[in-house]
Scaffold this motif. Structure first.
Motif, mmCIF file in Angstrom:
data_model
loop_
_atom_site.group_PDB
_atom_site.id
_atom_site.type_symbol
_atom_site.label_atom_id
_atom_site.label_comp_id
_atom_site.label_asym_id
_atom_site.label_seq_id
_atom_site.Cartn_x
_atom_site.Cartn_y
_atom_site.Cartn_z
ATOM 1 N N TRP A 403 -13.874 -30.887 15.880
ATOM 2 C CA TRP A 403 -14.263 -29.539 16.279
ATOM 3 C C TRP A 403 -13.004 -28.669 16.338
ATOM 4 O O TRP A 403 -11.951 -29.122 16.773
ATOM 5 C CB TRP A 403 -14.877 -29.542 17.672
ATOM 6 N N SER A 404 -13.144 -27.412 15.953
ATOM 7 C CA SER A 404 -12.067 -26.439 16.120
ATOM 8 C C SER A 404 -12.505 -25.383 17.124
ATOM 9 O O SER A 404 -13.675 -24.981 17.151
ATOM 10 C CB SER A 404 -11.713 -25.774 14.794
ATOM 11 N N ALA A 405 -11.550 -24.952 17.937
ATOM 12 C CA ALA A 405 -11.782 -23.864 18.883
ATOM 13 C C ALA A 405 -10.683 -22.831 18.674
ATOM 14 O O ALA A 405 -9.501 -23.178 18.659
ATOM 15 C CB ALA A 405 -11.756 -24.375 20.320
ATOM 16 N N THR A 406 -11.071 -21.591 18.520
ATOM 17 C CA THR A 406 -10.091 -20.547 18.224
ATOM 18 C C THR A 406 -10.530 -19.241 18.861
ATOM 19 O O THR A 406 -11.702 -19.054 19.186
ATOM 20 C CB THR A 406 -9.913 -20.397 16.701
ATOM 21 N N SER A 407 -9.579 -18.335 19.056
ATOM 22 C CA SER A 407 -9.891 -17.074 19.710
ATOM 23 C C SER A 407 -9.009 -15.960 19.168
ATOM 24 O O SER A 407 -7.939 -16.208 18.601
ATOM 25 C CB SER A 407 -9.692 -17.185 21.233
ATOM 26 N N ARG A 408 -9.467 -14.743 19.364
ATOM 27 C CA ARG A 408 -8.695 -13.565 18.937
ATOM 28 C C ARG A 408 -7.318 -13.565 19.587
ATOM 29 O O ARG A 408 -6.322 -13.185 18.959
ATOM 30 C CB ARG A 408 -9.469 -12.292 19.301
ATOM 31 N N LEU A 409 -7.229 -13.976 20.843
ATOM 32 C CA LEU A 409 -5.942 -13.976 21.537
ATOM 33 C C LEU A 409 -4.975 -15.000 20.961
ATOM 34 O O LEU A 409 -3.759 -14.866 21.118
ATOM 35 C CB LEU A 409 -6.142 -14.252 23.031
ATOM 36 N N GLN A 410 -5.481 -16.034 20.305
ATOM 37 C CA GLN A 410 -4.617 -17.037 19.690
ATOM 38 C C GLN A 410 -4.138 -16.617 18.308
ATOM 39 O O GLN A 410 -3.185 -17.217 17.784
ATOM 40 C CB GLN A 410 -5.361 -18.375 19.563
ATOM 41 N N GLY A 411 -4.797 -15.651 17.695
ATOM 42 C CA GLY A 411 -4.423 -15.249 16.351
ATOM 43 C C GLY A 411 -4.726 -16.345 15.345
ATOM 44 O O GLY A 411 -5.751 -17.021 15.427
ATOM 45 N N PRO A 412 -3.846 -16.568 14.356
ATOM 46 C CA PRO A 412 -4.111 -17.556 13.302
ATOM 47 C C PRO A 412 -3.766 -18.979 13.745
ATOM 48 O O PRO A 412 -2.947 -19.661 13.131
ATOM 49 C CB PRO A 412 -3.196 -17.078 12.166
ATOM 50 N N ASN A 413 -4.409 -19.436 14.802
ATOM 51 C CA ASN A 413 -4.165 -20.771 15.361
ATOM 52 C C ASN A 413 -5.473 -21.331 15.893
ATOM 53 O O ASN A 413 -6.426 -20.589 16.150
ATOM 54 C CB ASN A 413 -3.131 -20.710 16.493
ATOM 55 N N TYR A 414 -5.497 -22.646 16.100
ATOM 56 C CA TYR A 414 -6.710 -23.264 16.631
ATOM 57 C C TYR A 414 -6.357 -24.499 17.450
ATOM 58 O O TYR A 414 -5.270 -25.070 17.339
ATOM 59 C CB TYR A 414 -7.659 -23.657 15.498
ATOM 60 N N LEU A 415 -7.295 -24.890 18.290
ATOM 61 C CA LEU A 415 -7.229 -26.122 19.066
ATOM 62 C C LEU A 415 -8.408 -26.998 18.674
ATOM 63 O O LEU A 415 -9.351 -26.530 18.025
ATOM 64 C CB LEU A 415 -7.274 -25.820 20.560
ATOM 65 N N VAL A 416 -8.367 -28.253 19.075
ATOM 66 C CA VAL A 416 -9.433 -29.205 18.766
ATOM 67 C C VAL A 416 -10.058 -29.654 20.087
ATOM 68 O O VAL A 416 -9.357 -30.123 20.983
ATOM 69 C CB VAL A 416 -8.884 -30.420 17.988
ATOM 70 N N THR A 417 -11.380 -29.496 20.224
ATOM 71 C CA THR A 417 -12.017 -29.816 21.506
ATOM 72 C C THR A 417 -12.187 -31.306 21.729
ATOM 73 O O THR A 417 -12.409 -31.734 22.867
ATOM 74 C CB THR A 417 -13.403 -29.155 21.622
ATOM 75 N N ASN A 418 -12.099 -32.114 20.657
ATOM 76 C CA ASN A 418 -12.356 -33.547 20.814
ATOM 77 C C ASN A 418 -11.078 -34.372 20.933
ATOM 78 O O ASN A 418 -11.131 -35.601 20.886
ATOM 79 C CB ASN A 418 -13.199 -34.079 19.651
ATOM 80 N N ASP A 419 -9.908 -33.716 21.073
ATOM 81 C CA ASP A 419 -8.694 -34.471 21.372
ATOM 82 C C ASP A 419 -7.737 -33.610 22.184
ATOM 83 O O ASP A 419 -8.036 -32.461 22.515
ATOM 84 C CB ASP A 419 -8.040 -35.048 20.114
ATOM 85 N N ASP A 420 -6.558 -34.161 22.494
ATOM 86 C CA ASP A 420 -5.613 -33.480 23.379
ATOM 87 C C ASP A 420 -4.456 -32.839 22.631
ATOM 88 O O ASP A 420 -3.439 -32.492 23.223
ATOM 89 C CB ASP A 420 -5.076 -34.460 24.420
ATOM 90 N N SER A 421 -4.568 -32.673 21.324
ATOM 91 C CA SER A 421 -3.457 -32.178 20.524
ATOM 92 C C SER A 421 -3.106 -30.734 20.865
ATOM 93 O O SER A 421 -3.922 -29.963 21.375
ATOM 94 C CB SER A 421 -3.785 -32.297 19.037
ATOM 95 N N ALA A 422 -1.850 -30.376 20.560
ATOM 96 C CA ALA A 422 -1.387 -29.013 20.763
ATOM 97 C C ALA A 422 -2.029 -28.084 19.739
ATOM 98 O O ALA A 422 -2.617 -28.517 18.746
ATOM 99 C CB ALA A 422 0.133 -28.956 20.646
ATOM 100 N N GLU A 423 -1.896 -26.814 19.983
ATOM 101 C CA GLU A 423 -2.410 -25.804 19.069
ATOM 102 C C GLU A 423 -1.740 -25.944 17.705
ATOM 103 O O GLU A 423 -0.543 -26.204 17.604
ATOM 104 C CB GLU A 423 -2.129 -24.417 19.654
ATOM 105 N N ALA A 424 -2.528 -25.758 16.654
ATOM 106 C CA ALA A 424 -2.021 -25.862 15.288
ATOM 107 C C ALA A 424 -2.227 -24.542 14.565
ATOM 108 O O ALA A 424 -3.137 -23.766 14.887
ATOM 109 C CB ALA A 424 -2.727 -26.983 14.533
ATOM 110 N N ALA A 425 -1.367 -24.278 13.578
ATOM 111 C CA ALA A 425 -1.485 -23.058 12.783
ATOM 112 C C ALA A 425 -2.660 -23.167 11.824
ATOM 113 O O ALA A 425 -2.920 -24.229 11.255
ATOM 114 C CB ALA A 425 -0.200 -22.810 12.008
ATOM 115 N N GLY A 426 -3.367 -22.065 11.666
ATOM 116 C CA GLY A 426 -4.490 -22.018 10.733
ATOM 117 C C GLY A 426 -4.616 -20.625 10.160
ATOM 118 O O GLY A 426 -5.265 -19.762 10.748
ATOM 119 N N SER A 427 -3.973 -20.371 9.039
ATOM 120 C CA SER A 427 -3.908 -19.016 8.484
ATOM 121 C C SER A 427 -5.280 -18.449 8.142
ATOM 122 O O SER A 427 -5.435 -17.232 8.004
ATOM 123 C CB SER A 427 -3.022 -19.009 7.235
ATOM 124 N N ALA A 428 -6.278 -19.308 8.014
ATOM 125 C CA ALA A 428 -7.631 -18.833 7.699
ATOM 126 C C ALA A 428 -8.278 -18.118 8.876
ATOM 127 O O ALA A 428 -9.226 -17.340 8.694
ATOM 128 C CB ALA A 428 -8.512 -19.997 7.264
#
Length: 663
Positions: A403-428
């Motif tokens: 799963w990806s979770a992203t928000s306007r405040l994060q800009g071109p980045n996302y988090l994953v709801t099913n693990d504990d990883s840090a935010e990753a870049a996602g230009s899309a």
């Protein structure tokens, strides 16, 4: 129509329950031009009723062409508009038949033609629409008489915070008065030019007295009051508490700050901003920056600027100028002449974001929540929502994917709801659309997104941990208390931590948390310090959601009648009814008593089948593809009934469950 009459009408309506939200008086709207020939029409539907008067300010984002300012006071008998340019001293031009704005509508405005400043085919534009509204914005026009002490009456209904004046019948600079010129002491003795980069200068024949709630006084300078010349003025309000769901919120601020040259300078506002114009008034060769959250104003990311005084393209500096929050903004650049030079004074005009605090309570759930499978478009939006998306979840239901979770405040980045990883870049993950988000080919018809707009039931906040007990202000509004909160560390690994009012059966829930990214049961650890209120949520010194120096995001959910609901229950031997005042399109459910139970997601887009039918179910805390379960007995206009004996996921006898639903 006279603004006082409009206000009287509005006040009469307000007595019956009507309110004015920021979305009624200001809108940033981005669009692609379609003008291939004179007479081509494009309707911009932004929700602003311009029939009572207003200003539309347009800029081509990708070409070196001037800003275009078009308003309801400068229209000829055929409905064609005269154009002004904020980056030029030229007189107004036009009107041009069938070009630029040719109608101001009750839900936006109409564009025609193929002018490069407003509607060239396939060019990208941003528009800022200011509606004439008491204590927010108004427009004045007059013919100069050449006399010092000339008083121009206005209908703003309060003392202006800033005034922009332009001679429209001849070439002269735009003259600006701002309440914080001369550091706020007799600001009418100073002036500054909108179309230039100069510092503030003495005003001897421009403004000769402080503006009042009914008028402003001019000298005989040709820029403002030359005999027989024609003028227009745009007046901006300042911090009048007349807006929002209770008609007690401020939505515009004309203020100042002194630069420190160091990152971390905080500027306090009575709201989170969506738009800001900033100018250094002590130093020449500095521009009028324009930032807005529709184009890009992420927290911890690159900001995109336009300059009111220049015709250049939207500028990507590769740096972060400001970070926004619920109570203002923080300067991030170090020693920058334009926004944070040590000892220099900066003036600004800021407008509040559309949140539960400043916007009307939504009447239709579809205005703030949508679900859509992707269309694979590399041009935004790949997911269609019908509104500006502020928070989104993404998953391929038929595949074992994260799963990806992203928000306007994060800009071109996302988090994953099913693990504990840090935010990753996602230009899309791009956000500059009023009707959806994301632009990439892999966002295809197998990828589903659940999308929210901020409102009284949903808020997003980015914050930095301190390691000390604290409160953080939110923007759900004074009528709404956060009932579920997700927090996640952005810059480091760490579990998603969830507060819910139903933890521990609703008794001292602040002493418990549950992970979003695992199937664990609730944990008795007080990371919240206290229960949330209608203005803040609490964090303890515990490092789970407040570790010193780490960057976090919080997603806040609340109950709004007919729109969304947070609930909890204890299962018994029989069927269980989840009572709502709507038929849910989306439901999130978690057993908090038993470990190894998933966060269950169902929705109407994939199908909710009653009477023991198969309902596709996803696990928000895992990667598995959807599975069918026969756990719903019935669905109605007031909620869902769960079959008894469906196991620990849904209805284990004696287990406690928490849930969140959206209509």
């Amino acid at each position: 129509m006279d603004l006082k009459l409009l206000s009287a009408i509005g006040a009469a309506g307000a007595a019956g329950g009507d309110v004015i939200g920021v979305e009624d008086v200001f809108k940033t709207y981005v669009y692609t031009g379609n003008g291939t020939a004179q007479g081509t029409v494009q309707q911009i539907v932004n929700g602003i009723d311009n029939t009572g008067g207003g200003l539309v300010w347009i800029k081509n984002r990708g070409q070196n062409v001037s800003h275009m300012l078009l308003d309801t006071e400068r229209v000829d008998g055929n409905g064609d508009t005269y154009e002004l340019k904020s980056d030029s001293s030229n007189a107004q031009a036009g009107p041009y038949s069938g070009m630029n704005i040719t109608a101001f509508n009750n839900n936006g405005f109409k564009l025609e033609g193929n002018g490069g400043n407003t509607n060239e085919n396939n060019k990208e534009y941003v528009s800022w629409n200011f509606k004439k509204q008491e204590k927010f914005f108004t427009i004045c026009t007059w013919t100069g008489d050449g006399n010092t002490g000339r008083v121009i009456s206005h209908d703003l209904g309060s003392v202006p915070g800033a005034i922009f004046i332009k001679k429209i019948s001849g070439s002269d600079d735009w003259t600006v008065w701002h309440r914080r010129l001369n550091e706020g002491t007799n600001p009418h003795t100073k002036k500054i030019y909108l179309n230039g980069t100069d510092a503030e200068a003495a005003s001897t024949n421009d403004f000769t007295a402080a503006p009042t709630s009914t008028g402003f006084t001019l000298g005989n300078d040709g820029r403002v009051n030359e005999s027989s010349s024609d003028y227009v003025a745009y007046l901006f309000g300042h911090e009048e508490a007349e807006f929002g769901p209770n008609s007690d919120q401020k939505i515009i601020s004309c203020g100042s700050y002194e630069g420190t040259g160091s990152a971390g300078l905080s500027v306090t506002l009575p709201f989170e901003l969506q738009y800001i114009m900033i100018k250094n008034i002590d130093r020449a060769s500095t521009g009028w920056f324009i930032f807005d959250s529709m184009r890009a104003l992420p927290v911890g990311g690159e900001d995109f600027a336009l300059f009111a005084n220049a015709y250049g393209t939207e500028t990507s500096w590769g740096v972060e100028f400001i970070d926004i929050n619920a109570t203002g903004f923080t300067l991030k650049t170090v020693g920058n002449d334009d926004t944070n030079k040590n000892g220099d004074t900066f003036i600004y005009i800021a407008i509040a974001a559309e949140t539960g605090k400043t916007s009307k309570v939504p009447e239709n759930a579809s205005d703030v929540f949508a679900m859509d499978y992707g269309n694979g478009s590399t041009t935004i939006p790949a997911f269609d929502s019908g509104f500006p998306v502020d928070f989104g979840l993404l998953k391929r239901p038929a595949s074992s994917t994260e799963w990806s979770a992203t928000s306007r405040l994060q800009g071109p980045n996302y988090l994953v709801t099913n693990d504990d990883s840090a935010e990753a870049a996602g230009s899309a993950y791009v956000w500059d659309s009023n009707v959806g988000y994301t632009a990439v080919s892999w966002a295809d018809s197998a990828l589903l997104s659940w999308m929210w707009k901020r409102n009284a039931g949903l808020d997003c906040i980015c914050y930095k941990g301190t390691g000390s007990a604290r409160t953080i202000e939110h923007s759900l509004g004074s009528n709404n208390v956060p009932e579920m909160i997700w927090t996640k560390k952005r810059n480091n690994t760490g579990n998603w931590h969830v507060y819910h009012k139903g933890l521990n059966g609703g008794t001292t829930p602040q002493n418990y948390y549950i992970n979003l990214n695992t199937s664990d049961a609730q944990t008795n650890t007080a990371i919240w310090n206290n229960q949330p209120t209608s203005s803040v949520f609490h964090l303890s010194s515990d490092g789970h959601a407040n570790s010193n120096g780490d960057d976090f995001i919080a997603i806040l959910f609340s109950t709004v009648s007919g729109i969304s609901k947070c609930g909890y229950h204890t299962c018994g031997a029989g069927n269980v009814t989840l009572s709502m005042d709507f038929s849910p399109r989306f439901l999130l459910l978690k057993n908090i008593s038993t470990g190894s139970t998933p966060w269950v997601v169902i929705d109407t887009l994939r199908g909710i089948t009653a009477s023991a039918g198969n309902t596709p179910t996803l696990n928000l805390s895992g990667t598995s593809q959807q599975s069918n379960y026969t756990w719903i007995q019935s669905i109605s206009s007031s909620g869902i009934e769960i079959n008894a004996g469906q196991g620990d996921r849904f209805s284990n006898d004696g287990d406690d469950f928490i849930w969140y639903a959206h209509a």
